[in-house]
Design a protein around this motif. Structure first.
Motif, PDB file in Angstrom:
ATOM      1  N   GLY A  41       0.759  -1.096  -0.143  1.00 26.09           N
ATOM      2  CA  GLY A  41       0.030  -0.035  -0.052  1.00 26.09           C
ATOM      3  C   GLY A  41       0.944   1.429  -0.013  1.00 26.09           C
ATOM      4  O   GLY A  41       0.543   2.280   0.308  1.00 26.09           O
ATOM      5  N   THR A  42       2.427   1.258  -0.497  1.00 24.38           N
ATOM      6  CA  THR A  42       2.967   2.454  -0.573  1.00 24.38           C
ATOM      7  C   THR A  42       2.886   3.220  -1.617  1.00 24.38           C
ATOM      8  O   THR A  42       3.187   4.539  -1.797  1.00 24.38           O
ATOM      9  N   GLN A  43       2.006   2.846  -2.689  1.00 19.90           N
ATOM     10  CA  GLN A  43       1.724   3.529  -4.024  1.00 19.90           C
ATOM     11  C   GLN A  43       0.338   3.696  -4.232  1.00 19.90           C
ATOM     12  O   GLN A  43      -0.242   2.803  -4.764  1.00 19.90           O
ATOM     13  N   PRO A  44      -0.197   4.865  -3.899  1.00 14.37           N
ATOM     14  CA  PRO A  44      -1.622   4.938  -4.128  1.00 14.37           C
ATOM     15  C   PRO A  44      -2.307   4.769  -5.511  1.00 14.37           C
ATOM     16  O   PRO A  44      -3.122   4.221  -5.914  1.00 14.37           O
ATOM     17  N   PHE A  45      -1.316   4.956  -6.579  1.00 20.32           N
ATOM     18  CA  PHE A  45      -1.709   5.071  -7.694  1.00 20.32           C
ATOM     19  C   PHE A  45      -1.934   3.405  -8.352  1.00 20.32           C
ATOM     20  O   PHE A  45      -2.644   3.034  -9.165  1.00 20.32           O
ATOM     21  N   LEU A  46      -0.990   2.611  -7.498  1.00 25.10           N
ATOM     22  CA  LEU A  46      -1.238   1.150  -8.003  1.00 25.10           C
ATOM     23  C   LEU A  46      -2.784   0.780  -7.430  1.00 25.10           C
ATOM     24  O   LEU A  46      -3.388  -0.014  -8.140  1.00 25.10           O
ATOM     25  N   ALA A  47      -3.119   1.196  -6.209  1.00 23.38           N
ATOM     26  CA  ALA A  47      -4.520   0.889  -5.709  1.00 23.38           C
ATOM     27  C   ALA A  47      -5.496   1.395  -6.679  1.00 23.38           C
ATOM     28  O   ALA A  47      -6.549   0.847  -7.089  1.00 23.38           O
ATOM     29  N   GLU A  48      -5.285   2.754  -6.972  1.00 20.61           N
ATOM     30  CA  GLU A  48      -6.377   3.254  -7.936  1.00 20.61           C
ATOM     31  C   GLU A  48      -6.494   2.295  -9.267  1.00 20.61           C
ATOM     32  O   GLU A  48      -7.428   2.183  -9.836  1.00 20.61           O
ATOM     33  N   MET A  49      -5.512   2.298  -9.906  1.00 18.95           N
ATOM     34  CA  MET A  49      -5.248   1.076 -11.137  1.00 18.95           C
ATOM     35  C   MET A  49      -5.967  -0.237 -10.951  1.00 18.95           C
ATOM     36  O   MET A  49      -6.745  -0.505 -11.719  1.00 18.95           O
ATOM     37  N   ALA A  50      -5.560  -0.769  -9.733  1.00 12.00           N
ATOM     38  CA  ALA A  50      -6.196  -1.997  -9.328  1.00 12.00           C
ATOM     39  C   ALA A  50      -7.621  -1.933  -9.346  1.00 12.00           C
ATOM     40  O   ALA A  50      -8.368  -2.907  -9.682  1.00 12.00           O
ATOM     41  N   ALA A  51      -8.305  -0.896  -8.595  1.00  8.16           N
ATOM     42  CA  ALA A  51      -9.693  -0.659  -8.474  1.00  8.16           C
ATOM     43  C   ALA A  51     -10.265  -0.548  -9.722  1.00  8.16           C
ATOM     44  O   ALA A  51     -11.296  -0.891 -10.135  1.00  8.16           O
ATOM     45  N   ALA A  52      -9.529   0.278 -10.794  1.00  4.59           N
ATOM     46  CA  ALA A  52     -10.171   0.480 -12.153  1.00  4.59           C
ATOM     47  C   ALA A  52     -10.305  -0.693 -12.756  1.00  4.59           C
ATOM     48  O   ALA A  52     -11.318  -1.082 -13.587  1.00  4.59           O
ATOM     49  N   LEU A  53      -9.230  -1.606 -12.666  1.00  2.00           N
ATOM     50  CA  LEU A  53      -9.573  -2.821 -13.504  1.00  2.00           C
ATOM     51  C   LEU A  53     -10.169  -3.832 -12.964  1.00  2.00           C
ATOM     52  O   LEU A  53     -11.105  -4.376 -13.938  1.00  2.00           O
ATOM     53  N   ALA A  54     -10.557  -3.675 -11.640  1.00  2.05           N
ATOM     54  CA  ALA A  54     -11.574  -4.616 -10.980  1.00  2.05           C
ATOM     55  C   ALA A  54     -13.018  -4.025 -11.522  1.00  2.05           C
ATOM     56  O   ALA A  54     -13.810  -5.056 -11.387  1.00  2.05           O
ATOM     57  N   SER A  55     -13.274  -2.932 -11.477  1.00  3.35           N
ATOM     58  CA  SER A  55     -14.615  -2.442 -11.776  1.00  3.35           C
ATOM     59  C   SER A  55     -14.760  -2.422 -13.383  1.00  3.35           C
ATOM     60  O   SER A  55     -15.974  -2.045 -13.713  1.00  3.35           O
ATOM     61  N   ALA A  56     -13.898  -2.775 -14.177  1.00  2.65           N
ATOM     62  CA  ALA A  56     -14.175  -2.676 -15.457  1.00  2.65           C
ATOM     63  C   ALA A  56     -14.973  -3.997 -16.047  1.00  2.65           C
ATOM     64  O   ALA A  56     -14.487  -5.068 -15.898  1.00  2.65           O
ATOM     65  N   GLU A  57     -15.922  -3.638 -16.570  1.00  5.12           N
ATOM     66  CA  GLU A  57     -16.994  -4.794 -16.954  1.00  5.12           C
ATOM     67  C   GLU A  57     -16.786  -4.997 -18.364  1.00  5.12           C
ATOM     68  O   GLU A  57     -17.571  -4.794 -19.335  1.00  5.12           O
ATOM     69  N   VAL A  58     -15.709  -5.664 -18.730  1.00 10.02           N
ATOM     70  CA  VAL A  58     -15.471  -6.095 -20.075  1.00 10.02           C
ATOM     71  C   VAL A  58     -14.589  -7.624 -20.011  1.00 10.02           C
ATOM     72  O   VAL A  58     -13.972  -7.523 -19.162  1.00 10.02           O
TER      73      VAL A  58
END
Length: 286
Positions: free
Chosen positions: A217-234
């Motif tokens: 959890g030291t890089q917030p941008f990775l968490a943002e990208m992971a969340a965006a990937l998880a929410s992508a319905e494709v």
């Protein structure tokens, strides 16, 4: 001449039959772009050779002939295409090989983090590394700028963002040089075998570091990208952000180093441009 209606009607590019073709890139491109018979050519194996930007853009926007699926792309690179191909697994997780409707959401996932306006937030990391590398270079007097500065800066910059250890950075620097033959116009069997092996080792190392840093959890941008990937319905999206970002960074390491070397050389070769950028530091981001 009449507009060709099929690949078989295109002029045959016989130059490709010469194993030495492409060894001297300037000598290769000059005659190619001087051709006036057509912008599309036929290769000896029956595929289409496209080399002008307008034609590339037109074909890329055509869903019938746009981005190649990973097995076809691997075949185009003369790499293994079976289910165990490590190079194929690497390109399959790369956003540039993804066709619509997958391509758009995955591309936007990256754009949010790494477009020029957003990537500026990482500038302090680059500045710290640059100052250290410059200090080392001044002590030595003369260095190979590409190998000892640009390549090292690229690996250390991305390494800081994704949590590579110093040992992993050293390993990755060597890997970047070994995987480069994948993009050569001509490649030996030994080089092809090395690329296949390194592709697997590279993706395991980089994706593992990303997953590890995401968990800490030291890089917030990775968490943002992971969340965006998880929410992508494709359908067909990579299983985790480590695979997606890891595959794309294969270009990130190489492109950043090459871009830095080319821009530095261009500025040093053009004194007026060099002086203007020194006088207007805001031009650097452009």
């Amino acid at each position: 001449m009449p507009t060709p209606c099929s690949i078989a009607e295109l002029p045959l590019m016989t130059e490709l039959l010469d194993p030495r073709w492409g060894a001297d890139l300037p000598a290769t491109l000059g005659p190619l772009f001087a051709r006036t018979d057509t912008n599309l050519l036929q290769s000896p194996d029956g595929s289409v050779v496209v080399y002008r930007n307008a034609d590339l853009r037109a074909l890329a926007g055509n869903r019938a002939v746009g981005n190649l699926p990973a097995p076809l792309l691997a075949a185009a690179f003369n790499m293994a295409t079976d289910g165990e191909s490590r190079f194929q697994r690497l390109v399959a997780n790369h956003v540039f090989t993804m066709n619509p409707p997958l391509h758009g959401p995955m591309r936007n996932l990256f754009a949010k983090q790494f477009m020029p306006g957003n990537v500026v937030r990482f500038a302090p990391i680059a500045e710290t590394i640059v100052k250290e590398l410059l200090g080392q270079a001044c002590d030595r007097g003369e260095i190979d700028y590409v190998v000892e500065f640009a390549n090292v800066l690229a690996v250390r910059f991305w390494g800081e963002l994704i949590g590579l250890t110093p040992g992993e950075e050293s390993t990755l620097t060597a890997m970047s040089e070994q995987i480069a033959p994948a993009f050569f116009l001509g490649r030996s069997e030994q080089q092809t075998e090395a690329v296949e092996r390194i592709a697997g080792e590279y993706l395991a190392l980089v994706s593992g570091a990303i997953d590890r840093t995401l968990a800490v959890g030291t890089q917030p941008f990775l968490a943002e990208m992971a969340a965006a990937l998880a929410s992508a319905e494709v359908d067909g999206k990579p299983a985790r952000i480590g695979l997606l970002l890891g595959a794309v960074l294969m270009d990130g390491f190489h492109t950043m180093a090459v871009g830095l070397a080319n821009v530095s050389y261009a500025l040093l070769a053009n004194r007026a441009a060099h002086d203007r950028v020194r006088a207007e530091p805001s031009l650097v981001t452009a």
